[in-house]
Design an enzyme around this catalytic site. Structure first.
Site, mmCIF file in Angstrom:
data_model
loop_
_atom_site.group_PDB
_atom_site.id
_atom_site.type_symbol
_atom_site.label_atom_id
_atom_site.label_comp_id
_atom_site.label_asym_id
_atom_site.label_seq_id
_atom_site.Cartn_x
_atom_site.Cartn_y
_atom_site.Cartn_z
ATOM 1 C CG MET A 117 -1.989 -1.089 1.135
ATOM 2 S SD MET A 117 -3.215 -0.775 -0.138
ATOM 3 C CE MET A 117 -4.169 0.508 0.646
ATOM 4 C CB CYS A 141 7.013 -5.180 0.518
ATOM 5 S SG CYS A 141 7.319 -4.143 -0.936
ATOM 6 N N GLY A 196 -6.966 -3.985 1.327
ATOM 7 C CA GLY A 196 -5.939 -3.113 0.790
ATOM 8 C C GLY A 196 -6.435 -2.326 -0.401
#
Length: 302
Positions: A1, A83, A216
């Site tokens: 995000m 990530c 998200g």
């Protein structure tokens, strides 16, 4: 995000669903310790509860960043172990950390020693082609033994080579069954589900077994879903889209025009499919003063 869960987006999300727990975009320890800390971490009044999501690989640095986050009023520290971007991989954090559960455990311990806040970990089901059940189970065991207070699992494996971040959000198939099996072995430990949850029906189905769900990009694309979820699950009166727009336009008046691009980004999905949505989007592309005037004058569905 990253570049999406900024303070302007969180201002809208908080208005749409007051009880929901919000998370920042991932902020690197380097940025917290050596960057413009006040600009990065200052929490607008009334936005709590907000979790600060940190990215980093060094336990001591993460502990210092967590302590700074606590001083700014954050309610939780979340460690990003999911990530898969090349920049994050180069720094040996994000999803790369899943390869070294002992180091993640050391990070949890360091942060727990530094702050009296819940410490949670966001991760994937696995990295590359390892066995997901064994890998996720061992990873979870390590962070739980270190004192973590919850696990948020994006129900896809991350490929550290061969896929870019956008592909890593869609090419690896969702594997809710892997997360369900993990939850069955961790009956008393909070396990939240992330990835592919897009509707009220999805939330109802997955919270029948998970301790919660994290939304998200779904709420970036359709933020008003939060208002519907609040009405459905929390018995609250959903604010109208018009009220949410008015709230954001009032907040924008106190912001620099340089912030308009991010404010407009947070509003872009609010009135999808509503009356005058074409004019609405056109107004979002105007400079801030003109945009505020035009948006205030448009009539939208409630």
């Amino acid at each position: 995000m990253m570049r999406y869960s900024h303070r302007h987006a969180r201002c809208l999300w908080r208005f749409l669903c007051p009880p929901v727990r919000l998370y920042t975009e991932m902020i690197s320890t380097e940025a917290v310790l050596n960057g413009d800390t006040a600009r990065l971490l200052t929490l607008p009044q009334g936005q709590s509860p907000v979790a600060l999501q940190l990215g980093g690989a060094k336990p001591a640095a993460l502990a210092r960043a967590a302590a700074i986050g606590k001083s700014f009023g954050y309610d939780e520290i979340n460690i990003n172990c999911g990530c898969p971007s090349s920049r994050v991989k180069k720094g040996d954090f994000g999803a790369s950390l899943m390869a070294t559960p002992a180091r993640v455990a050391d990070i949890v311990i360091a942060i727990k020693n530094a702050v009296s806040l819940p410490v949670t970990v966001k991760c994937r089901t696995a990295i590359d082609d390892v066995d997901a059940d064994k890998f996720l189970g061992a990873f979870a065991a390590a962070v739980i033994a270190a004192g973590a207070d919850g696990l948020i699992v994006h129900a896809r494996r991350a490929w550290l080579s061969g896929l870019n971040p956008a592909q890593n959000r869609s090419v690896p198939p969702l594997d809710y069954d892997c997360v369900r099996r993990l939850k069955k072995t961790l009956a008393d430990f909070p396990v939240m589900l992330n990835g592919g949850v897009q509707s009220i029906a999805d939330v109802r189905r997955e919270t029948a077994w998970a301790d919660g769900v994290m939304l998200g990009r779904t709420v970036v694309q359709e933020p008003y879903l939060l208002a519907k979820l609040g009405e459905e699950f929390l018995a609250g009166q959903a604010p109208t889209r018009r009220a949410a727009l008015t709230h954001m336009l009032e907040a924008a008046k106190n912001e620099s025009p340089h912030e308009w691009r991010r404010i407009a980004q947070s509003l872009s999905g609010l009135l999808h499919g509503c009356k005058n949505s074409r004019h609405y989007r056109r107004s979002l592309n105007l400079p801030m003063p003109s945009a505020l005037i035009q948006l205030a004058g448009l009539g939208f569905c409630q």
